[in-house]
Structure formats: structure tokens, C-alpha cells
Motif scaffolding. Structure first.
Motif, PDB file in Angstrom:
ATOM      1  N   VAL A 103      61.946  27.572  37.450  1.00 13.39           N
ATOM      2  CA  VAL A 103      61.234  26.788  36.440  1.00 13.39           C
ATOM      3  C   VAL A 103      62.151  26.022  35.349  1.00 13.39           C
ATOM      4  CG1 VAL A 103      59.664  27.330  34.169  1.00 13.39           C
ATOM      5  CG2 VAL A 103      59.226  28.474  36.545  1.00 13.39           C
ATOM      6  N   VAL A 104      63.156  26.866  35.068  1.00 15.33           N
ATOM      7  CA  VAL A 104      64.059  26.126  33.836  1.00 15.33           C
ATOM      8  C   VAL A 104      64.753  24.846  34.502  1.00 15.33           C
ATOM      9  CG1 VAL A 104      66.339  26.498  32.674  1.00 15.33           C
ATOM     10  CG2 VAL A 104      64.525  28.324  32.794  1.00 15.33           C
ATOM     11  N   THR A 105      65.401  24.799  35.945  1.00 12.62           N
ATOM     12  CA  THR A 105      66.014  23.715  36.448  1.00 12.62           C
ATOM     13  C   THR A 105      64.900  22.711  36.535  1.00 12.62           C
ATOM     14  OG1 THR A 105      67.536  25.392  37.500  1.00 12.62           O
ATOM     15  CG2 THR A 105      67.442  23.134  38.374  1.00 12.62           C
ATOM     16  N   ALA A 106      63.808  22.972  37.173  1.00 10.83           N
ATOM     17  CA  ALA A 106      62.668  22.032  37.368  1.00 10.83           C
ATOM     18  C   ALA A 106      62.389  21.050  36.180  1.00 10.83           C
ATOM     19  CB  ALA A 106      61.693  22.546  38.194  1.00 10.83           C
ATOM     20  N   TRP A 107      62.074  21.898  35.168  1.00  9.85           N
ATOM     21  CA  TRP A 107      61.822  21.147  34.014  1.00  9.85           C
ATOM     22  C   TRP A 107      62.851  20.324  33.251  1.00  9.85           C
ATOM     23  CZ3 TRP A 107      57.490  23.168  30.542  1.00  9.85           C
ATOM     24  CH2 TRP A 107      57.392  22.269  29.765  1.00  9.85           C
ATOM     25  N   GLN A 108      64.239  20.979  33.469  1.00  9.10           N
ATOM     26  CA  GLN A 108      65.269  20.014  32.901  1.00  9.10           C
ATOM     27  C   GLN A 108      65.349  18.783  33.908  1.00  9.10           C
ATOM     28  OE1 GLN A 108      68.649  22.277  32.065  1.00  9.10           O
ATOM     29  NE2 GLN A 108      67.581  23.631  30.718  1.00  9.10           N
ATOM     30  N   PHE A 109      65.386  18.941  35.074  1.00  6.24           N
ATOM     31  CA  PHE A 109      65.580  17.821  35.921  1.00  6.24           C
ATOM     32  C   PHE A 109      64.326  16.695  35.747  1.00  6.24           C
ATOM     33  CE2 PHE A 109      68.739  19.779  37.962  1.00  6.24           C
ATOM     34  CZ  PHE A 109      69.432  18.819  39.244  1.00  6.24           C
TER      35      PHE A 109
END
Length: 481
Positions: free
Chosen positions: A397-403
């Protein structure tokens, strides 16, 4: 004091040595400690350190990350640098008083903490050592050689402490002392090294308010990060048993050690990227980001695949027969090496230097909420494996949001990543894994099996990267990074 600016190559090597020592130290200590104090003992220490981390977080606010950026932006002006150091250190010391007051109250009010008061007090030393250590000062100054040397000295002291004092299952308190000493003991030395930098601010009026808004944003980010990086261990301690915490700790320890290597380049790049961002040196900024993404992908993917395939012998070697149940949580956790490596780039290396730390906070909060919900659903029935699934989904979730937030910038940067080399690495991994799983190797004693497997697998990958002209590895060899 004028600080010499080393090259990214030099800083990377120094920080990689520091990160490698964080791998080597547990490889020396944990196999011995885990067999002496067993899962219950290691679980108690893991629970105490994870609990103390929340109070450390309160004392530090968001200064460990904000401080690096503030120091990097003011390092060429001794007066401004001294004033920033003095102001941030005072804020930390003031907050540490509240942290210790809250810790003292919890020590008597929370049954799980009250049951191990001595161990909890030992773990709480990490709060004070974190505050006075001002590691963010030396990271902002890019003084990685001194950081590495001091850390190595205290790790050696901790190893000596282990062999002198840990001999029975009841000696888990000494394991707590060793853990604090190895991780935070360098705070004493760093504090005295920071004193000369304060002299230029003597008699100057401090302005705390100018720091409070960015600090609170970074604090929110730190709260969410600390919640979901320590939540699994704490929830296991409350919802299951010390044994389950010990099993999970064996898996999470391996993952945490490897994360330090995956993020080692990003750690040394933050000050330089902050400097580039403040000076609008956009092309140099993007070039460093592209190099960081290539490093993370080419390092984390092979390492995570190897650890997933070799999870059982790795756990057997490092922790022993009593911890074999940790193999499944370890397999589940390994993809987080890639996710954390990428989110470290998008969050700490792009959003933070460019002043968009609020987006990092939002993404991490989303991850923390996700982790909490998944843990509540899965820990009661799946114990450590449920906690591992929660962490994996949270990091996704964290990585997808930042991308998604950086999608326009990444469209320009990602095509410059070394995708050809990554494809070659994945193709080479197939025959490498087939080879190391042959009975002629798998029947060897576990240490020899892992050593031979590692040499074959990473040797084949290293040769592939060299022959394909991969920039970072060739740059390190020819000292051009």
C-alpha cells in the motif's frame, strides 16, 4: 567546523560497511543467543525493544529525518548549522522528559510491561541514547566514516558482552543490554563529537517555532512507520505468546538486516539529494534517483528470491531447530525487501528532499491502518504468518501510493533504469536455483550448503552484471560512482 564532502562512492562504501556489520553482528550473536535463551527469551527482548521504540519515537519527533535535510541545507554556514543543531537537540531533550514520564507510568500500569520491569528499563536506555546521539547531524554532514567506525566499536563491545555474560536461559537480561549497546551505544561518543559544532551558536537566540511545522509532519510520518514496523511484534505479544514473538522475531530479524543493505545507498544519498533540490539541480537529482532505483531492483530482487528459496536452511543456521516455524513468515516477508527499497527512494529520496513529506506521511498512515486491520484479522488464527502477511500488504500500500503521487516524474526516470540487466539477472536465477537444489549440494551440512549456494548464485549474478556493463557494480570496481 568545515566538513569535507566525500563522493557518493566513498559514502556508499562506508555506509555499506556499516550495513554489512549489521548483518555480520547478528550472524555472530543470534545463533548463539537464540540457542541459549530460546524463543521465549528472544521474544521477551524483542517485545521490550519494540515497546521502547514507541517512546523513542515520541522523544525524537520527526527530527531524525528532518534533521538530515536541515543540516544538509545549512552545512556550509557554521553559524546556521550550529543554531539548527542547538535548537533541534533542545527539542529532543525536552520531549525525552515526557517520553520517560509516559514510560514510567506504563511500566506500572501495563501488566505485560510490569512483568519484566528490569528488562523494560534496560530497553528504555535506547530513548536517551537516541536523543543524545544526534546521528542525523553526521548524516547531514555526510560524515559516514566516523559513524561507521564508532558503530563497529560498540558492536565489538556487545559481542564480548554476549560471550562473557550470556550462558543460561535466564540471561536474557544481558541480551537486552547487548542489544541496546550494539544499536545505540555509539550515542555517547556522537554527543561529545557534536559539541564543537555547537560553539558557533553560543549566545544566539533560539527560534523553535520555525522547525515545528515540518517536524510535526515528519513526526506523523515516523509515528505511522514505527506503528507498522513494530506493531506486528507488539500485537503478537499481546494477542499470542512470547513463543510466537520469538518465532516471528527470527524471521523479522533476517528481513530487517537485509533491508539495511537495500536502503544503504539511499541513506547516503539523502543529504546530497536535499542539496541538489535546494539548488534546483534537477538533472543531477534525476540521475541519482535513476541510479538508486537500479541499485534497489538489482540487489533486492535476487536477495529476496534467494532467501525465499533458502528460508529453511537459513533459519536452521541462524536460529536453530527450535525456530523452524519461522521459515514461512520469512518467505512471506522477503518481497518487502523490494517494496521497502522502492518506497525508500520515492519517499525519503524524492518526496522529502523536495518538501513533499506530507505525501509520505499519508502513504505511511495508509500502510499503518492496513497493517492494523490485517493483523487483527489474521494474528489470532495464523500467529506469526498472519503478522507477516499484514506487513507485506502494508508495504504494498505504501509503495503503490507513493508511485501514484510521483507518476509524472517516474515516467521520465524509469526508462533510464537498467531493465536489461534486471531481465538477465532473472534469467540467470533459474539455472542457478536448479543447480543449488541438486542433491550433491543440498545434502551438505547447512553452513557449507548456504555458503556454496550463495557463492554459486550471487557469483553467477555478479558475473552477469559485470559482463552486461551494469553501471553501479562497474562504477564501484573502477571507483566512478
Amino acid at each position: 567546523m568545515k566538513q569535507k564532502q566525500h563522493s557518493i562512492h566513498y559514502n556508499f562504501i562506508m555506509n555499506f560497511i556499516l550495513s554489512a556489520s549489521s548483518i555480520l553482528f547478528p550472524l555472530i550473536t543470534f545463533p548463539y543467543v537464540s540457542r541459549v535463551i530460546l524463543p521465549v527469551g528472544t521474544g521477551k527482548v524483542a517485545f521490550a525493544m519494540s515497546t521502547a521504540a514507541y517512546f523513542t519515537m515520541a522523544a525524537m519527533l520527526g527530527i531524525p529525518t528532518y534533521g538530515v535535510r536541515a543540516v544538509a541545507q545549512n552545512k556550509n554556514d557554521p553559524v546556521k548549522l550550529a543554531l539548527v543543531l542547538k535548537e533541534l537537540l533542545c527539542i529532543n531533550l525536552f520531549m525525552s522528559l515526557f517520553a520517560y514520564a509516559a514510560f514510567g507510568a506504563a511500566l506500572f500500569l501495563v501488566p505485560q510491561m510490569a512483568a519484566e520491569k528490569t528488562l523494560m528499563i534496560i530497553a528504555s536506555a535506547s530513548i536517551f541514547l537516541n536523543v543524545i546521539g544526534v546521528t542525523w547531524l553526521f548524516q547531514g554532514l555526510e560524515d559516514y566514516s566516523a559513524i561507521t567506525l564508532v558503530s563497529l566499536i560498540f558492536k565489538v563491545i556487545a559481542v564480548v558482552t554476549m560471550f562473557l555474560f550470556i550462558h543460561t536461559e535466564q540471561d536474557y537480561l544481558w541480551y537486552g543490554v547487548m542489544t541496546v549497546l550494539s544499536s545505540f551505544g555509539s550515542g555517547f561518543v556522537n554527543f561529545f563529537r557534536a559539541i564543537p559544532y555547537l560553539k558557533a551558536a553560543k549566545g544566539m537566540e533560539m527560534d523553535f517555532r520555525r522547525h515545528m511545522k515540518p517536524i510535526m509532519v515528519f513526526f506523523g510520518m515516523t509515528v505511522a512507520t514505527t506503528v507498522y514496523t513494530n506493531l506486528d511484534t507488539v500485537m503478537l505479544g499481546f494477542m499470542k505468546s512470547d513463543y510466537d514473538v520469538g518465532i516471528y522475531n527470527a524471521a523479522i530479524k533476517i528481513k530487517s538486516l537485509l533491508v539495511t543493505l537495500v536502503t544503504s545507498l539511499g541513506t547516503v544519498m539523502l543529504p546530497r539529494l536535499s542539496e541538489y533540490a535546494s539548488q534546483n539541480r534537477n538533472e543531477e537529482f534525476k540521475a541519482l534517483i535513476s541510479k538508486a532505483i537500479s541499485f534497489v531492483l538489482l540487489f533486492s530482487i535476487p536477495v529476496s528470491l534467494f532467501c525465499m528459496v533458502m528460508a529453511r536452511p537459513t533459519i536452521l543456521l541462524i536460529s536453530g531447530q527450535d525456530y523452524l516455524a519461522a521459515a514461512m513468515p520469512m518467505i512471506i516477508l522477503m518481497p518487502t525487501l523490494v517494496l521497502i527499497g522502492l518506497s525508500n527512494i520515492t519517499g525519503i529520496q524524492i518526496l522529502v528532499p523536495t518538501g513533499k513529506e506530507k505525501q509520505v506521511m499519508i502513504s505511511v498512515c495508509a500502510g499503518a491502518v492496513t497493517d492494523l486491520l490485517i493483523n487483527c484479522l489474521l494474528i489470532p488464527s495464523m500467529a506469526s504468518s498472519g503478522a507477516a502477511i499484514g506487513t507485506l500488504i502494508a508495504e504494498t500500500v505504501v509503495t503503490a501510493w507513493q508511485f501514484w503521487i510521483l507518476r509524472s516524474m517516474l515516467r521520465k526516470i524509469l526508462p533510464k533504469t537498467e531493465w536489461k540487466q534486471l531481465i538477465l539477472v532473472l534469467l540467470v536465477s533459474i539455472p542457478a536455483f536448479w543447480l543449488i537444489r541438486l542433491e550433491i549440494f543440498s545434502s551438505l551440512p547447512v553452513f557449507i550448503y548456504l555458503a556454496v549456494s550463495g557463492i554459486i548464485y550471487f557469483g553467477m549474478i555478479g558475473i552477469t552484471l559485470l559482463l552486461s556493463g551494469e553501471q553501479i557494480l562497474n562504477g564501484i570496481i573502477h571507483r566512478k560512482v
